[in-house]
Write a protein that holds these residues in place. Sequence first.
Motif, PDB file in Angstrom:
ATOM      1  N   ASP A 176       0.828  -1.205   0.000  1.00 11.37           N
ATOM      2  CA  ASP A 176       0.000   0.000   0.000  1.00 11.37           C
ATOM      3  C   ASP A 176       0.862   1.253   0.000  1.00 11.37           C
ATOM      4  N   SER A 177       0.407   2.216  -0.752  1.00 11.55           N
ATOM      5  CA  SER A 177       1.100   3.499  -0.780  1.00 11.55           C
ATOM      6  C   SER A 177       0.642   4.339   0.400  1.00 11.55           C
ATOM      7  N   PRO A 178       1.446   5.317   0.799  1.00 11.30           N
ATOM      8  CA  PRO A 178       1.083   6.148   1.942  1.00 11.30           C
ATOM      9  C   PRO A 178      -0.243   6.878   1.784  1.00 11.30           C
ATOM     10  N   ASP A 179      -0.650   7.158   0.544  1.00 13.64           N
ATOM     11  CA  ASP A 179      -1.903   7.890   0.367  1.00 13.64           C
ATOM     12  C   ASP A 179      -3.125   6.988   0.414  1.00 13.64           C
ATOM     13  N   GLY A 180      -2.904   5.684   0.639  1.00 12.25           N
ATOM     14  CA  GLY A 180      -4.008   4.765   0.825  1.00 12.25           C
ATOM     15  C   GLY A 180      -4.678   4.302  -0.456  1.00 12.25           C
ATOM     16  N   THR A 181      -4.079   4.566  -1.604  1.00 13.09           N
ATOM     17  CA  THR A 181      -4.724   4.166  -2.852  1.00 13.09           C
ATOM     18  C   THR A 181      -4.583   2.676  -3.104  1.00 13.09           C
ATOM     19  N   GLY A 182      -3.648   2.028  -2.439  1.00 13.03           N
ATOM     20  CA  GLY A 182      -3.486   0.599  -2.634  1.00 13.03           C
ATOM     21  C   GLY A 182      -2.645   0.250  -3.845  1.00 13.03           C
ATOM     22  N   ILE A 183      -2.060   1.211  -4.476  1.00 14.88           N
ATOM     23  CA  ILE A 183      -1.210   0.927  -5.628  1.00 14.88           C
ATOM     24  C   ILE A 183       0.046   1.778  -5.497  1.00 14.88           C
ATOM     25  N   THR A 184       1.174   1.138  -5.612  1.00 12.16           N
ATOM     26  CA  THR A 184       2.407   1.892  -5.462  1.00 12.16           C
ATOM     27  C   THR A 184       2.775   2.562  -6.775  1.00 12.16           C
ATOM     28  N   ARG A 185       3.416   3.671  -6.660  1.00 12.74           N
ATOM     29  CA  ARG A 185       3.860   4.399  -7.844  1.00 12.74           C
ATOM     30  C   ARG A 185       4.793   3.523  -8.680  1.00 12.74           C
ATOM     31  N   ARG A 186       5.657   2.775  -8.040  1.00 14.75           N
ATOM     32  CA  ARG A 186       6.626   1.962  -8.781  1.00 14.75           C
ATOM     33  C   ARG A 186       5.929   0.865  -9.577  1.00 14.75           C
ATOM     34  N   VAL A 187       4.968   0.158  -8.973  1.00 13.90           N
ATOM     35  CA  VAL A 187       4.246  -0.887  -9.689  1.00 13.90           C
ATOM     36  C   VAL A 187       3.547  -0.279 -10.897  1.00 13.90           C
ATOM     37  N   PHE A 188       2.872   0.846 -10.681  1.00  8.37           N
ATOM     38  CA  PHE A 188       2.149   1.490 -11.767  1.00  8.37           C
ATOM     39  C   PHE A 188       3.115   1.943 -12.857  1.00  8.37           C
ATOM     40  N   GLU A 189       4.248   2.517 -12.462  1.00  8.79           N
ATOM     41  CA  GLU A 189       5.214   3.020 -13.438  1.00  8.79           C
ATOM     42  C   GLU A 189       5.770   1.893 -14.301  1.00  8.79           C
ATOM     43  N   VAL A 190       6.091   0.764 -13.698  1.00 13.26           N
ATOM     44  CA  VAL A 190       6.628  -0.371 -14.460  1.00 13.26           C
ATOM     45  C   VAL A 190       5.610  -0.839 -15.490  1.00 13.26           C
ATOM     46  N   ILE A 191       4.369  -0.954 -15.071  1.00 12.02           N
ATOM     47  CA  ILE A 191       3.335  -1.406 -15.994  1.00 12.02           C
ATOM     48  C   ILE A 191       3.114  -0.373 -17.095  1.00 12.02           C
TER      49      ILE A 191
ATOM     50  N   ILE B 226      -7.132  18.196 -17.775  1.00  9.25           N
ATOM     51  CA  ILE B 226      -7.334  19.541 -17.219  1.00  9.25           C
ATOM     52  C   ILE B 226      -8.249  19.473 -15.995  1.00  9.25           C
ATOM     53  N   ARG B 227      -9.284  18.638 -16.061  1.00  8.37           N
ATOM     54  CA  ARG B 227     -10.134  18.452 -14.876  1.00  8.37           C
ATOM     55  C   ARG B 227      -9.309  17.918 -13.705  1.00  8.37           C
ATOM     56  N   ALA B 228      -8.413  16.981 -14.005  1.00  4.23           N
ATOM     57  CA  ALA B 228      -7.550  16.422 -12.949  1.00  4.23           C
ATOM     58  C   ALA B 228      -6.692  17.519 -12.334  1.00  4.23           C
ATOM     59  N   ALA B 229      -6.172  18.405 -13.166  1.00  2.00           N
ATOM     60  CA  ALA B 229      -5.356  19.511 -12.649  1.00  2.00           C
ATOM     61  C   ALA B 229      -6.215  20.470 -11.824  1.00  2.00           C
ATOM     62  N   GLU B 230      -7.440  20.698 -12.254  1.00  2.00           N
ATOM     63  CA  GLU B 230      -8.327  21.610 -11.529  1.00  2.00           C
ATOM     64  C   GLU B 230      -8.688  21.092 -10.138  1.00  2.00           C
ATOM     65  N   VAL B 231      -8.813  19.775 -10.003  1.00  4.92           N
ATOM     66  CA  VAL B 231      -9.135  19.207  -8.685  1.00  4.92           C
ATOM     67  C   VAL B 231      -7.868  18.849  -7.905  1.00  4.92           C
ATOM     68  N   ARG B 232      -6.737  19.225  -8.470  1.00  7.87           N
ATOM     69  CA  ARG B 232      -5.434  19.002  -7.825  1.00  7.87           C
ATOM     70  C   ARG B 232      -5.165  17.520  -7.536  1.00  7.87           C
ATOM     71  N   ASP B 233      -5.429  16.688  -8.536  1.00  7.66           N
ATOM     72  CA  ASP B 233      -5.148  15.259  -8.417  1.00  7.66           C
ATOM     73  C   ASP B 233      -3.648  15.078  -8.204  1.00  7.66           C
ATOM     74  N   PRO B 234      -3.239  14.579  -7.034  1.00  8.50           N
ATOM     75  CA  PRO B 234      -1.801  14.480  -6.748  1.00  8.50           C
ATOM     76  C   PRO B 234      -1.060  13.514  -7.662  1.00  8.50           C
ATOM     77  N   SER B 235      -1.761  12.553  -8.230  1.00  8.71           N
ATOM     78  CA  SER B 235      -1.080  11.600  -9.103  1.00  8.71           C
ATOM     79  C   SER B 235      -0.793  12.183 -10.475  1.00  8.71           C
ATOM     80  N   LEU B 236      -1.403  13.307 -10.786  1.00  3.90           N
ATOM     81  CA  LEU B 236      -1.200  13.910 -12.099  1.00  3.90           C
ATOM     82  C   LEU B 236       0.229  14.398 -12.285  1.00  3.90           C
TER      83      LEU B 236
ATOM     84  N   MET C 276      -1.001  23.403 -13.507  1.00  3.61           N
ATOM     85  CA  MET C 276      -0.131  22.622 -12.631  1.00  3.61           C
ATOM     86  C   MET C 276       1.061  23.452 -12.126  1.00  3.61           C
ATOM     87  N   ARG C 277       1.079  24.710 -12.562  1.00  4.59           N
ATOM     88  CA  ARG C 277       2.176  25.627 -12.206  1.00  4.59           C
ATOM     89  C   ARG C 277       3.539  25.111 -12.690  1.00  4.59           C
TER      90      ARG C 277
END
Length: 150
Positions: free
Chosen positions: A8-23, A112-122, A146-147
């Motif tokens: 589990d990732s610290p943000d509780g999403t249940g998916i690690t950045r590394r696993v997602f990145e590899v895929i 753009i919607r993701a950026a507007e809601v400040r989706d941290p994974s974006l 996204m600045r």
Amino acid sequence: MNILRAHDSPDGTGITRRVFEVIHVALLVQGSEARGVGPALRLFEIVRDSSDHPVLIGEVGRACGQSGDREEALLILDELVELGEQRYVPPRAFASVYRGLDSLDMAMDYLIRAAEVRDPSLQWDIRMLDQELQAHPRYPELMRLMRLEP
């Protein structure tokens, strides 16, 4: 044991950045070879069976679209809409499917919607934008939201 829940990732999403990145990288590499994404799609499907994470579902939709299975990609869009009736589905999940379907305008709308809601994974996903999306007329708007510098 569910491999995604075991890491589990610290943000509780249940998916690690590394696993997602590899895929994701596997998908991009396979997609660059005559758009044949068979092995990467299978890898996504295996991991997806271990998780109902909306972003991962979106990436499976992207792989389906890129492999030419438009019908399955559209079914995955419907699945994301249904899932959204039960819980939050990040706009980025929809953007992934639309990118796989080569619907660049719709993909950019959802990014753009993701950026507007400040989706941290974006912020991670932005590194993976392909040249076609970077050439989109609304790309500077996305970077501004996204600045970041285009």
